[in-house]
Design an enzyme around this catalytic site. Sequence first.
Site, PDB file in Angstrom:
ATOM      1  CE  LYS A 116      -3.982  -1.982   1.625  1.00 33.91           C
ATOM      2  NZ  LYS A 116      -5.512  -1.890   2.368  1.00 33.91           N
ATOM      3  N   GLY A 165      -9.735  -6.442   4.785  1.00 32.12           N
ATOM      4  CA  GLY A 165     -10.063  -5.596   6.019  1.00 32.12           C
ATOM      5  C   GLY A 165      -9.148  -5.978   7.054  1.00 32.12           C
ATOM      6  NE  ARG A 292      -8.150  -9.438  -4.729  1.00 30.15           N
ATOM      7  CZ  ARG A 292      -9.381  -8.861  -4.422  1.00 30.15           C
ATOM      8  NH1 ARG A 292     -10.624  -9.274  -4.929  1.00 30.15           N
ATOM      9  NH2 ARG A 292      -9.518  -8.306  -3.158  1.00 30.15           N
ATOM     10  NE  ARG A 338     -18.675  -9.305  -1.027  1.00 27.55           N
ATOM     11  CZ  ARG A 338     -17.420  -9.022  -0.997  1.00 27.55           C
ATOM     12  NH1 ARG A 338     -16.635  -9.771  -0.168  1.00 27.55           N
ATOM     13  NH2 ARG A 338     -16.836  -8.162  -1.809  1.00 27.55           N
TER      14      ARG A 338
END
Length: 502
Positions: A116, A165, A292, A338
Amino acid sequence: MIKKILVANRGEIAIRIMRSCREMGIASVAVFSEADRNSMHVRFADEAYYIGPAPSNESYLRMDKIMQVAKQSHADAIHPGYGFLSENAEFADLCKKEGIIFIGPSSHAISTMGDKITARKKMLAANVPVVPGTTKALSSEEEALEVIHGIGLPVMIKATAGGGGKGMRLVDKEEEILSSLRAAKSEAMTAFGNDEVYVEKYISSPHHIEFQILADNHGNAIHLFERECSIQRRHQKVVEETPSPLMTPEVREEMGKYATAAALAVDYSGAGTIEFIMDDNLNYYFLEMNTRLQVEHPITERVVGIDLVREQINIANNKELSYKQEDLSQNGHAIECRIYAEDPENNFMPSPGLIQHITEPLGFGVRHDGYVYEGYEIPIYYDPMISKLIVWGKTRQEAIDRMKRALFAYKITGVKTSIKFLERIMNAPDFVSGKYNTHFIEDNKKFLADMKKCEGDCKAMAIIAAFVDYDERLKNLQPAKITANSMSNWKTCGRKKSIARL
Ligand code: ADP
Ligand code: ADP
Ligand code: MG
């Protein structure tokens, strides 16, 4: 031209990739762990190979074994799906070295965006707005205090190697700085084997808005508009929709340009996602890039009308993008929920186990990407996601109504699921109005906890009564006894190309 693809993944995403392969006349090869002998992706492929024990680091993360299967099965390419090896630069390199096409970007793009801090520097250099904060790892606790005081609370302490997360802490109190720093570091060490962390300003009233991009090997890049992913729990997405209720045409165009610029800055190839964080005033900042296919990619497919896996394969075949930016538009509205095997009434504890009964929702505007079936036992070793329910509507309201209908029709027994919780989200006034941010679940805790109140249920008691009766009868169904050596017919089929192709 790619003729055979090894899918280095499991569950719904492996099946979703194989579907596109089948449409394109490309053969598919599945790999499976001990826990997945009876998994649907094994049955779905043209060939299937065992690669090791249940834990991922002994099977789905074993690059050597996967490469060996690729060679043995004469696959020309490997599709990594999401998770597992999908963002592993070493694996992309290994594929290149072994002469097998990795369906994804170069290892250089993966490692630049996977770290990051490096990604932040790269984006700053490309003039993409980045969340204010540091561009170097914290080297001591003293430095952490100094940096955080400089930025001002609240801040996010984040793992450079972060994902899913994990390794992230919101700090809003002076006295919690050091304990949060230690917690973020230790979580990052456990999850990623790297405890490097840095600091970002916490954007208040945050909205997670991401752009889907596609880039080919000839210097072309386009974006396929945004996805709104602010309905999150523990920084993980639960519901996604497109278009974003917050977006304006002007900001969309601007952000889309930044997203394609971000991809071009790392010579990107394939499908990727540029994530941004946006405040209520539509100020936005680059958060990270996922190099991805994304879990929530189907909502973009539905609204833009493009099969992203097909595009990934075409790009891997060195084709030029077949669309120009001006060819693309957003048609209607799509929402994804989800569905997890977890207990929303018990702190979302994973609930693996035997699926006794499943009725999947069908009908106009409904897509269901799943992999479980009646009699299947969800293993404890992997992500407990059962499926993704995607609906489309001409308008946002129509999509919400359709999602409510589909969730109501979706019946699973044997394991606890998040279906009722998702129905509550669809009924929450803050969701229906489109005025929500990443605090939605926390802010609506009371409303969402009231799962007995799912509107549809009350109107359809007769249907429930019939279902409960059916469910009772199914309770006697026993799990199939599976031993290490037992062979299912399906697996045999999976191995015999001629039969599996029927
Ligand atoms: P998406 O934005 O596609 O929803 P998620 O963050 O939910 O991405 O991650 C998708 C999948 O990839 C999950 O199964 C998650 O556990 C896995 N994942 C994400 N990042 C990493 C990582 N850095 N290392 C390992 N697995 C990851
Ligand atoms: P991961 O790699 O784990 O997906 P992200 O950097 O994408 O990590 O952040 C995940 C989520 O955490 C975001 O969608 C957002 O909800 C929250 N988040 C991350 N950084 C910030 C920030 N600076 N301000 C506010 N929320 C943030
Ligand atoms: Mg993210």
